[in-house]
Design a protein around this motif. Structure first.
Motif, short mmCIF file in Angstrom:
data_model
loop_
_atom_site.label_atom_id
_atom_site.label_comp_id
_atom_site.label_asym_id
_atom_site.label_seq_id
_atom_site.Cartn_x
_atom_site.Cartn_y
_atom_site.Cartn_z
N GLN A 16 0.83 -1.21 0.00
CA GLN A 16 0.00 0.00 0.00
C GLN A 16 0.87 1.25 0.00
OE1 GLN A 16 -3.50 0.09 -0.16
NE2 GLN A 16 -3.10 2.26 -0.57
N HIS A 17 1.95 1.25 0.77
CA HIS A 17 2.86 2.39 0.77
C HIS A 17 3.47 2.59 -0.62
CE1 HIS A 17 2.54 3.51 4.90
NE2 HIS A 17 3.12 2.42 5.38
N ALA A 18 3.86 1.50 -1.26
CA ALA A 18 4.42 1.60 -2.61
C ALA A 18 3.39 2.20 -3.56
CB ALA A 18 4.88 0.23 -3.10
N LEU A 19 2.15 1.74 -3.45
CA LEU A 19 1.08 2.28 -4.29
C LEU A 19 0.88 3.76 -4.01
CD1 LEU A 19 -1.24 1.81 -6.30
CD2 LEU A 19 -2.68 1.16 -4.36
N ASN A 20 0.91 4.15 -2.74
CA ASN A 20 0.73 5.56 -2.39
C ASN A 20 1.87 6.44 -2.90
OD1 ASN A 20 -1.72 5.10 -1.17
ND2 ASN A 20 -0.91 5.04 0.92
N VAL A 21 3.08 5.89 -2.94
CA VAL A 21 4.20 6.64 -3.52
C VAL A 21 3.89 7.01 -4.96
CG1 VAL A 21 6.61 6.49 -4.28
CG2 VAL A 21 5.97 5.72 -1.98
N THR A 22 3.29 6.07 -5.70
CA THR A 22 2.98 6.34 -7.11
C THR A 22 1.90 7.41 -7.25
OG1 THR A 22 1.22 4.66 -7.34
CG2 THR A 22 3.50 3.94 -7.67
N LYS A 23 1.15 7.67 -6.19
CA LYS A 23 0.08 8.68 -6.23
C LYS A 23 0.50 10.02 -5.63
CE LYS A 23 -3.58 5.19 -5.59
NZ LYS A 23 -4.69 4.75 -4.70
N THR A 24 1.72 10.08 -5.10
CA THR A 24 2.17 11.25 -4.35
C THR A 24 2.87 12.27 -5.22
OG1 THR A 24 2.38 9.96 -2.30
CG2 THR A 24 3.65 12.00 -2.44
N THR A 25 2.47 13.51 -5.09
CA THR A 25 3.08 14.61 -5.84
C THR A 25 4.57 14.71 -5.53
OG1 THR A 25 1.00 15.83 -5.71
CG2 THR A 25 2.97 17.09 -6.30
N GLY A 26 5.37 14.75 -6.56
CA GLY A 26 6.81 14.91 -6.38
C GLY A 26 7.57 13.62 -6.11
N ALA A 27 6.85 12.49 -6.07
CA ALA A 27 7.50 11.21 -5.76
C ALA A 27 7.55 10.31 -6.98
CB ALA A 27 6.76 10.51 -4.63
N VAL A 28 8.60 9.49 -7.02
CA VAL A 28 8.74 8.45 -8.04
C VAL A 28 9.09 7.15 -7.33
CG1 VAL A 28 10.07 7.63 -10.03
CG2 VAL A 28 9.53 10.06 -9.81
N LEU A 29 8.30 6.12 -7.56
CA LEU A 29 8.66 4.80 -7.02
C LEU A 29 9.77 4.24 -7.91
CD1 LEU A 29 8.08 2.56 -4.96
CD2 LEU A 29 6.45 1.60 -6.61
N ALA A 30 11.01 4.27 -7.38
CA ALA A 30 12.17 3.92 -8.20
C ALA A 30 12.57 2.46 -8.06
CB ALA A 30 13.35 4.82 -7.83
N ALA A 31 12.27 1.84 -6.90
CA ALA A 31 12.67 0.45 -6.68
C ALA A 31 11.94 -0.10 -5.48
CB ALA A 31 14.19 0.35 -6.47
N VAL A 32 11.91 -1.44 -5.39
CA VAL A 32 11.31 -2.14 -4.26
C VAL A 32 12.23 -3.27 -3.84
CG1 VAL A 32 8.92 -1.56 -4.82
CG2 VAL A 32 9.97 -3.61 -5.83
N ALA A 33 12.12 -3.68 -2.57
CA ALA A 33 12.97 -4.75 -2.06
C ALA A 33 12.19 -5.64 -1.10
CB ALA A 33 14.19 -4.17 -1.34
N ASP A 34 12.39 -6.94 -1.24
CA ASP A 34 11.77 -7.90 -0.33
C ASP A 34 12.48 -9.24 -0.48
OD1 ASP A 34 9.86 -9.79 0.96
OD2 ASP A 34 8.57 -8.03 1.02
N GLY A 35 12.73 -9.90 0.65
CA GLY A 35 13.40 -11.19 0.62
C GLY A 35 12.51 -12.34 0.19
N PHE A 36 11.20 -12.08 0.11
CA PHE A 36 10.26 -13.12 -0.33
C PHE A 36 10.03 -12.98 -1.83
CE2 PHE A 36 9.43 -12.80 4.18
CZ PHE A 36 9.30 -14.14 4.56
N PRO A 37 10.44 -13.97 -2.64
CA PRO A 37 10.36 -13.85 -4.10
C PRO A 37 8.98 -13.53 -4.63
CG PRO A 37 11.72 -15.73 -3.48
CD PRO A 37 11.10 -15.21 -2.22
N ALA A 38 7.93 -14.14 -4.07
CA ALA A 38 6.59 -13.92 -4.59
C ALA A 38 6.14 -12.47 -4.38
CB ALA A 38 5.60 -14.87 -3.92
N ALA A 39 6.43 -11.93 -3.19
CA ALA A 39 6.05 -10.54 -2.92
C ALA A 39 6.83 -9.58 -3.80
CB ALA A 39 6.31 -10.22 -1.44
#
Length: 331
Positions: free
Chosen positions: A17-40
């Motif tokens: 949800q935070h990642a999704l909100n970043v994409t909706k936020t003025t001045g923000a760019v979702l540049a990368a994500v990280a998680d140790g669980f492959p499916a997520a």
């Protein structure tokens, strides 16, 4: 226009949800994500079309990342936050800051020493209703606040597998209410007493947890208060806050999702959410908007490492009081 390239660590329900909100936020760019669980990780990479890292340590040092969101399980926060602080990049961290006061104090000290920006995810501070109520209190329109009452009720019990890593009812849930109490009242909590029981979900007894609790509060300014927390709201998410002043009182959350109710056929119906992500949808987005805006404009955090430390200190004090049956003074 200047942009803030953000990397999100942890892609579970709230992290996604935070990642999704970043994409909706003025001045923000979702540049990368990280998680140790492959499916997520795969899901987020595909959904957001961004670079993914199995190891967050590679992501946070990338020159393509300007700021970091930490939304991993709480027991992982301390090492991740210390690694992130070392990069000097601004950080948004989901609550609780950690599970121990000692770790929270080390984080607070590291933030102070480096001077970096850190914002803790107490989203109710950005809920429009709570913000309006706080404004009234701060402007003196209610007179001196003398009594605080708050309730938070989850729709159902937590999954059994989640309970051992939750920190218990007072840490998992009441930490929000305790933060709202000290924020809305403009005064620190000096002493508290907590009690609770298993009233519905019998499996919690085997897991050494409870599904209902109450906390009595004493504030530095002489006010008193009470918090109710429950896992038993029967498929709705119910959160309400009341502050009684010498001149006026202000109530938040009574109308829940939309400011109307339907009356007819011998019943009154309110529009309610069945989870916090629905009830505080605007708050979650607004806290991310504040994070990005403050970072881009060089403004200080409104929810600091100190607030994160006080949240876990108070939640652990409530747990101690419940276990011992005694009032606990907040040192």
């Amino acid at each position: 226009m200047k942009k803030c390239n953000i990397g999100v660590i942890g892609l579970g329900r709230l992290g996604y949800q935070h990642a999704l909100n970043v994409t909706k936020t003025t001045g923000a760019v979702l540049a990368a994500v990280a998680d140790g669980f492959p499916a997520a990780l795969e899901r987020a990479v595909n959904d957001f079309d961004v670079k993914g890292y199995a190891d967050y340590k590679e992501m946070i040092v990338s020159p393509d990342i300007d700021a970091i969101v930490v939304a991993t399980p709480t027991q992982t926060h301390f090492p991740i936050l210390m690694d992130c602080i070392a990069t000097g990049k601004p950080i948004f961290c989901e609550k609780p800051l950690t599970f121990t006061t000692e770790e929270a104090e080390k984080i607070e000290a590291a933030v102070a020493e480096t001077g970096i920006y850190l914002q803790v995810g107490f989203m109710r501070r950005y809920d429009p209703g709570h913000v309006a109520a706080k404004k009234m209190i701060s402007e003196g329109k209610c007179g001196k606040p003398i009594y605080f009452h708050d309730c938070q009720r989850d729709p159902n019990g937590p999954p059994p597998a989640y309970v051992p890593q939750s920190g218990g009812l007072f840490v998992d849930m009441a930490i929000h209410d305790l933060d709202v109490a000290r924020w809305m009242m403009g005064s620190e909590i000096t002493e508290l007493y907590a009690t609770g029981a298993v009233l519905k979900h019998e499996y919690l007894k085997e897991l050494n947890d409870i599904d209902d609790g109450q906390i009595l509060l004493k504030f530095e300014n002489g006010a008193i208060g009470m918090i109710e927390i429950s896992r038993n709201a029967n498929n709705v998410y119910d959160t309400r806050t009341e502050v009684i002043g010498l001149e006026k009182s202000v109530f938040t959350g009574q109308e829940q999702m939309t400011p109307y109710k339907v009356i007819g056929d011998e019943e009154i119906t309110y529009d309610m959410s069945n989870w916090c992500l629905g009830r505080f949808k605007d708050a979650y987005l607004d806290e991310m908007e504040a994070f990005v805006s403050n970072v881009l404009n060089g403004k200080p955090s409104e929810v600091t490492a100190y607030d994160g430390k006080m949240g876990i200190k108070l939640a652990l004090a409530a747990t101690e009081s419940f276990r011992t049956g005694k009032w606990v003074k907040i040192q």
